[in-house]
Design a protein around this motif. Structure first.
Motif, PDB file in Angstrom:
ATOM      1  N   HIS A 182      54.242 -30.230  42.411  1.00  0.00           N
ATOM      2  CA  HIS A 182      55.629 -30.636  42.629  1.00  0.00           C
ATOM      3  C   HIS A 182      55.730 -31.865  43.507  1.00  0.00           C
ATOM      4  O   HIS A 182      54.950 -32.060  44.419  1.00  0.00           O
ATOM      5  N   GLY A 183      56.722 -32.655  43.211  1.00  0.00           N
ATOM      6  CA  GLY A 183      57.069 -33.817  44.010  1.00  0.00           C
ATOM      7  C   GLY A 183      58.566 -33.993  43.947  1.00  0.00           C
ATOM      8  O   GLY A 183      59.291 -33.049  43.654  1.00  0.00           O
ATOM      9  N   LEU A 184      59.021 -35.189  44.216  1.00  0.00           N
ATOM     10  CA  LEU A 184      60.431 -35.512  44.039  1.00  0.00           C
ATOM     11  C   LEU A 184      60.528 -36.769  43.192  1.00  0.00           C
ATOM     12  O   LEU A 184      59.753 -37.704  43.380  1.00  0.00           O
ATOM     13  N   PHE A 223      64.326 -38.344  45.843  1.00  0.00           N
ATOM     14  CA  PHE A 223      63.671 -38.839  47.051  1.00  0.00           C
ATOM     15  C   PHE A 223      64.606 -39.778  47.805  1.00  0.00           C
ATOM     16  O   PHE A 223      64.706 -39.726  49.027  1.00  0.00           O
ATOM     17  N   THR A 224      65.316 -40.623  47.058  1.00  0.00           N
ATOM     18  CA  THR A 224      66.264 -41.552  47.688  1.00  0.00           C
ATOM     19  C   THR A 224      67.399 -40.795  48.356  1.00  0.00           C
ATOM     20  O   THR A 224      67.767 -41.087  49.502  1.00  0.00           O
ATOM     21  N   SER A 225      67.944 -39.804  47.666  1.00  0.00           N
ATOM     22  CA  SER A 225      69.060 -39.051  48.250  1.00  0.00           C
ATOM     23  C   SER A 225      68.586 -38.232  49.437  1.00  0.00           C
ATOM     24  O   SER A 225      69.309 -38.069  50.420  1.00  0.00           O
ATOM     25  N   TRP A 249      52.547 -47.852  47.905  1.00  0.00           N
ATOM     26  CA  TRP A 249      53.028 -46.967  46.844  1.00  0.00           C
ATOM     27  C   TRP A 249      52.285 -45.642  46.870  1.00  0.00           C
ATOM     28  O   TRP A 249      52.868 -44.582  46.666  1.00  0.00           O
ATOM     29  N   GLY A 250      51.009 -45.677  47.139  1.00  0.00           N
ATOM     30  CA  GLY A 250      50.238 -44.446  47.164  1.00  0.00           C
ATOM     31  C   GLY A 250      50.746 -43.491  48.220  1.00  0.00           C
ATOM     32  O   GLY A 250      50.848 -42.285  47.984  1.00  0.00           O
ATOM     33  N   LEU A 251      51.082 -44.021  49.369  1.00  0.00           N
ATOM     34  CA  LEU A 251      51.576 -43.173  50.441  1.00  0.00           C
ATOM     35  C   LEU A 251      52.986 -42.689  50.129  1.00  0.00           C
ATOM     36  O   LEU A 251      53.361 -41.577  50.498  1.00  0.00           O
ATOM     37  N   THR A 252      53.766 -43.500  49.430  1.00  0.00           N
ATOM     38  CA  THR A 252      55.089 -43.062  48.996  1.00  0.00           C
ATOM     39  C   THR A 252      54.964 -41.866  48.064  1.00  0.00           C
ATOM     40  O   THR A 252      55.714 -40.893  48.170  1.00  0.00           O
ATOM     41  N   GLN A 298      56.472 -38.203  48.592  1.00  0.00           N
ATOM     42  CA  GLN A 298      57.300 -37.507  47.614  1.00  0.00           C
ATOM     43  C   GLN A 298      56.750 -36.113  47.355  1.00  0.00           C
ATOM     44  O   GLN A 298      57.507 -35.146  47.258  1.00  0.00           O
ATOM     45  N   ARG A 299      55.435 -36.031  47.268  1.00  0.00           N
ATOM     46  CA  ARG A 299      54.824 -34.739  46.989  1.00  0.00           C
ATOM     47  C   ARG A 299      55.014 -33.798  48.177  1.00  0.00           C
ATOM     48  O   ARG A 299      55.323 -32.624  48.022  1.00  0.00           O
ATOM     49  N   LEU A 300      54.836 -34.349  49.385  1.00  0.00           N
ATOM     50  CA  LEU A 300      55.002 -33.539  50.584  1.00  0.00           C
ATOM     51  C   LEU A 300      56.438 -33.043  50.697  1.00  0.00           C
ATOM     52  O   LEU A 300      56.685 -31.868  50.967  1.00  0.00           O
ATOM     53  N   MET A 301      57.395 -33.941  50.467  1.00  0.00           N
ATOM     54  CA  MET A 301      58.801 -33.561  50.550  1.00  0.00           C
ATOM     55  C   MET A 301      59.128 -32.513  49.478  1.00  0.00           C
ATOM     56  O   MET A 301      59.921 -31.604  49.708  1.00  0.00           O
ATOM     57  N   GLY A 302      58.510 -32.666  48.321  1.00  0.00           N
ATOM     58  CA  GLY A 302      58.736 -31.699  47.254  1.00  0.00           C
ATOM     59  C   GLY A 302      58.291 -30.316  47.658  1.00  0.00           C
ATOM     60  O   GLY A 302      58.948 -29.310  47.380  1.00  0.00           O
ATOM     61  N   ARG A 303      57.173 -30.265  48.362  1.00  0.00           N
ATOM     62  CA  ARG A 303      56.684 -28.973  48.834  1.00  0.00           C
ATOM     63  C   ARG A 303      57.581 -28.426  49.920  1.00  0.00           C
ATOM     64  O   ARG A 303      57.925 -27.245  49.936  1.00  0.00           O
TER      65      ARG A 303
END
Ligand SMILES: [Zn+2]
Length: 80
Positions: free
Chosen positions: A30-32, A37-39, A63-66, A70-75
């Motif tokens: 999962h990611g966003l 992610f923007t919202s 970009w890789g860290l973004t 996204q993946r971290l935020m998704g979790r």
């Protein structure tokens, strides 16, 4: 692996984001998506203005860290 947006899954929307190596692995992670992610960044910036520096720094990351973010935020937010 298939990367799905955790929030799109929650909302019942098409959630597929991208393939991730190894492509032969059919499991899901999962990611966003960029919209969520923007919202999320916007809402985090409003609620926690003291952390705005972090949000602005995230804009400048590679970009890789973004993607990692996204993946971290998704979790972190998939259950909220
Ligand atoms: Zn989404």
């Amino acid at each position: 692996m298939k990367v799905l947006c955790a929030w799109c899954v929650r909302d019942g929307k098409p959630a597929f984001l991208r393939e991730k190596s190894p492509v032969s692995d059919v499991s899901e992670t999962h990611g966003l998506c960029s919209d969520h992610f923007t919202s999320l960044r916007a809402s985090v910036g409003q609620v926690m203005s003291s952390r705005r520096w972090l949000v602005s720094q995230m804009n400048d990351f590679c970009w890789g860290l973004t993607r990692w973010g996204q993946r971290l935020m998704g979790r972190l937010f998939s259950l909220s």
